[in-house]
Design an enzyme around this catalytic site. Sequence first.
Site, PDB file in Angstrom:
ATOM      1  N   HIS A 177      -2.866  -2.792  -9.849  1.00  0.00           N
ATOM      2  CA  HIS A 177      -3.104  -1.960  -9.241  1.00  0.00           C
ATOM      3  C   HIS A 177      -4.907  -2.885  -8.324  1.00  0.00           C
ATOM      4  O   HIS A 177      -5.574  -3.157  -9.816  1.00  0.00           O
ATOM      5  CB  HIS A 177      -4.008  -0.840  -9.297  1.00  0.00           C
ATOM      6  N   HIS A 222       0.715  -0.950  -0.108  1.00  0.00           N
ATOM      7  CA  HIS A 222       0.177  -0.198   0.268  1.00  0.00           C
ATOM      8  C   HIS A 222       0.806   1.481  -0.189  1.00  0.00           C
ATOM      9  O   HIS A 222       1.521   1.794  -1.523  1.00  0.00           O
ATOM     10  CB  HIS A 222      -1.171  -0.091   1.309  1.00  0.00           C
ATOM     11  N   ASP A 242       2.770   5.191  -7.016  1.00  0.00           N
ATOM     12  CA  ASP A 242       3.757   5.242  -6.913  1.00  0.00           C
ATOM     13  C   ASP A 242       4.874   5.581  -7.774  1.00  0.00           C
ATOM     14  O   ASP A 242       5.989   5.214  -7.145  1.00  0.00           O
ATOM     15  CB  ASP A 242       3.998   4.124  -5.701  1.00  0.00           C
TER      16      ASP A 242
HETATM   17  N1  CMC Z   1       4.488  -7.073 -10.936  1.00  0.00           N
HETATM   18  C1  CMC Z   1       4.005  -8.540 -11.233  1.00  0.00           C
HETATM   19  N2  CMC Z   1       3.404  -9.046 -11.001  1.00  0.00           N
HETATM   20  C2  CMC Z   1       2.142  -8.781 -10.647  1.00  0.00           C
HETATM   21  C3  CMC Z   1       2.254  -6.891 -10.275  1.00  0.00           C
HETATM   22  C4  CMC Z   1       3.097  -6.761  -9.932  1.00  0.00           C
HETATM   23  N3  CMC Z   1       3.174  -5.179  -9.435  1.00  0.00           N
HETATM   24  N4  CMC Z   1       0.995  -6.923  -9.410  1.00  0.00           N
HETATM   25  C5  CMC Z   1      -0.090  -7.568  -9.942  1.00  0.00           C
HETATM   26  N5  CMC Z   1       0.835  -8.914 -10.554  1.00  0.00           N
HETATM   27  C6  CMC Z   1       0.786 -10.203 -11.334  1.00  0.00           C
HETATM   28  C7  CMC Z   1      -0.073 -11.173  -9.819  1.00  0.00           C
HETATM   29  O1  CMC Z   1       1.172 -11.935  -9.485  1.00  0.00           O
HETATM   30  C8  CMC Z   1      -1.281 -11.881 -10.557  1.00  0.00           C
HETATM   31  O2  CMC Z   1       0.330 -13.238 -11.746  1.00  0.00           O
HETATM   32  P1  CMC Z   1      -1.762 -14.286 -11.599  1.00  0.00           P
HETATM   33  O3  CMC Z   1      -2.624 -14.192 -12.690  1.00  0.00           O
HETATM   34  O4  CMC Z   1      -0.503 -15.244 -12.545  1.00  0.00           O
HETATM   35  O5  CMC Z   1      -1.467 -14.840  -9.990  1.00  0.00           O
HETATM   36  C9  CMC Z   1      -2.247 -10.756 -11.698  1.00  0.00           C
HETATM   37  O6  CMC Z   1      -0.944 -10.097 -11.787  1.00  0.00           O
HETATM   38  C10 CMC Z   1      -3.163 -10.271 -10.348  1.00  0.00           C
HETATM   39  O7  CMC Z   1      -2.315  -9.620  -9.476  1.00  0.00           O
HETATM   40  P2  CMC Z   1      -3.053  -9.759  -8.276  1.00  0.00           P
HETATM   41  O8  CMC Z   1      -1.874 -10.166  -7.064  1.00  0.00           O
HETATM   42  O9  CMC Z   1      -4.519 -10.919  -7.994  1.00  0.00           O
HETATM   43  O10 CMC Z   1      -3.738  -7.912  -8.481  1.00  0.00           O
HETATM   44  P3  CMC Z   1      -4.183  -7.600  -7.059  1.00  0.00           P
HETATM   45  O11 CMC Z   1      -5.440  -6.418  -6.870  1.00  0.00           O
HETATM   46  O12 CMC Z   1      -4.285  -8.899  -5.774  1.00  0.00           O
HETATM   47  O13 CMC Z   1      -2.660  -7.023  -6.355  1.00  0.00           O
HETATM   48  C11 CMC Z   1      -1.452  -5.178  -5.955  1.00  0.00           C
HETATM   49  C12 CMC Z   1      -2.573  -4.997  -6.677  1.00  0.00           C
HETATM   50  C13 CMC Z   1      -1.691  -3.623  -5.810  1.00  0.00           C
HETATM   51  C14 CMC Z   1      -1.171  -4.775  -4.890  1.00  0.00           C
HETATM   52  C15 CMC Z   1       0.090  -5.394  -6.598  1.00  0.00           C
HETATM   53  O14 CMC Z   1      -0.340  -4.803  -8.290  1.00  0.00           O
HETATM   54  C16 CMC Z   1       0.969  -5.375  -6.632  1.00  0.00           C
HETATM   55  O15 CMC Z   1       1.512  -6.169  -5.500  1.00  0.00           O
HETATM   56  N6  CMC Z   1       1.714  -3.915  -7.090  1.00  0.00           N
HETATM   57  C17 CMC Z   1       3.270  -4.606  -6.177  1.00  0.00           C
HETATM   58  C18 CMC Z   1       3.039  -3.267  -5.749  1.00  0.00           C
HETATM   59  C19 CMC Z   1       1.957  -2.108  -5.427  1.00  0.00           C
HETATM   60  O16 CMC Z   1       2.799  -1.224  -6.584  1.00  0.00           O
HETATM   61  N7  CMC Z   1       1.457  -1.164  -4.415  1.00  0.00           N
HETATM   62  C20 CMC Z   1       0.410   0.043  -4.893  1.00  0.00           C
HETATM   63  C21 CMC Z   1      -0.051   0.330  -5.239  1.00  0.00           C
HETATM   64  S1  CMC Z   1      -1.039   1.773  -5.721  1.00  0.00           S
HETATM   65  C22 CMC Z   1      -0.997   2.761  -3.974  1.00  0.00           C
HETATM   66  C23 CMC Z   1      -1.857   2.141  -2.751  1.00  0.00           C
HETATM   67  O17 CMC Z   1      -3.330   1.591  -3.425  1.00  0.00           O
HETATM   68  O18 CMC Z   1      -1.164   2.494  -2.021  1.00  0.00           O
END
Ligand code: CMC
Length: 443
Positions: free
Chosen positions: A306, A267, A362
């Site tokens: 996201h 986050h 971010d």
């Molecule tokens: N790098 C590589 N792969 C990713 C990433 C990433 N940053 N984000 C998602 N994926 C992949 C994930 O592994 C999954 O792959 P598969 O379908 O093969 O299992 C697919 O994309 C869907 O991802 P998810 O984890 O189901 O998506 P989510 O909605 O649960 O997670 C997130 C959203 C923001 C937590 C995630 O994208 C992430 O961890 N990003 C990196 C951390 C980040 O930049 N966070 C800031 C978010 S914006 C500001 C805020 O909200 O505070």
Amino acid sequence: MADTITVTDNRTGKSYELPIEHGTVRAMHLRQIKANDADFGLMVYDPAFTNTASCRSHITFIDGDEGILRYRGYPIEQLAEQSSYLETAYLLIFGELPTRSQLDQWVHDITFRTFIHENVKKFMDGFHHDAHPMGMLVSTVGALSTFYPESKEIFDEEVQLLQIHRLIAKMPTLAAFAYRHSLGLPYRYPDNDLSFTGNLLTMLYRMSEAKYDPDPVLERALDLLFILHADHEQNCSTNAMRSVGSSHPDPYSAIAAACAALYGPLHGGANEEVLRMLTQIGSVDRIPEFIKEVKAGHGLLFGFGHRVYKHYDPRASIIKTMAHRVFEVTGRNPLLDIALELEKIALEDAYFIERKLYPNVDFYSGIIYQSMGFPVAMFPVLFAIPRTAGWVAQWREMLQDPEQKIARPRQVYLGYDQRDYVSVERREPGGTPVASGAGQAAR
Ligand code: CMC
């Protein structure tokens, strides 16, 4: 055509007509669907709330597929261009842009409350020299509740408004004191002649000079970043604010919980991770290797992806444009070249395209904060300051919503059925195997 959905329970052959309101079905309407008279009724299973609306809100609108973000109907691009952080905070909390006199009064009410009790400094002094400033912020903002015991009168409009003023006003002071503590520098008191962000810069950076003169470009850049971070509907920390707030503690305690939620690397800690990642990559020629590792499941491309945006995050585009203005003052951050190339390669790569992973807020904000002289540990703190406006707006909306109650999710229990206590002498390693429960719901 009726705005309803008909559900047939194949266990019993019975059909149920459920109303659809605002594109949602009420989870409680499913409770009437029972396999037999003893059945608790159907529940919704939604870990991490990926498809559950926990409230009705009038504050922030996001269309994740189109990359749209609006506060109270106003596009984020227009607010970023024409508004100020404090004006935007007013908009979020009260629903309308203030008139000139309302704005002046609002700015005065907040500026008037930037000082913190001298005893708070003693808390700060108690932290270890290398304490993370976010840990200090979580603790000290929670501690403010002990200074304002009347703040627990959360339904008293006047008391509530006073705490909102205090929270918005004092978060920068707590943040700056945490920063100064981590460097072993004397705390600097607020300068109420300056703007909201000018004052923050003076508390952070003033040394022996009698009056600190913040650079207007950096002052404005920070203000703009604060507008972009002010609210983002039901994200993890806002959900924490609403959830903890639903048991009706004072707002300082609820904000401490929201700050704690913001602290995590998925986050508000993500831009800290972005900087570490860019530094670790080190040079443009090492990007393909890094991308390969991410695709193989060895780590994340931080600053990408996201839960809601399946398109370019509109805040990331604004920040990317603003970065160049900041670099004219601070000098170009060499990590920007790595970030730009990383973005280019990722946006052309099937892995990221298929998963709709785009840069989020971010991805570029950390590079700007670093260029402005902030250590990475301060990044989540710089997120918490403006998000306070969103948290209190959402908290206030929740308190006014007659449909809201104490937040208390259900669970699907898959543990043991009842079993008898075994005395310690008779226990075997690993316990006595007993058949697991068949999905009983806790009452
Ligand atoms: N790098 C590589 N792969 C990713 C990433 C990433 N940053 N984000 C998602 N994926 C992949 C994930 O592994 C999954 O792959 P598969 O379908 O093969 O299992 C697919 O994309 C869907 O991802 P998810 O984890 O189901 O998506 P989510 O909605 O649960 O997670 C997130 C959203 C923001 C937590 C995630 O994208 C992430 O961890 N990003 C990196 C951390 C980040 O930049 N966070 C800031 C978010 S914006 C500001 C805020 O909200 O505070």
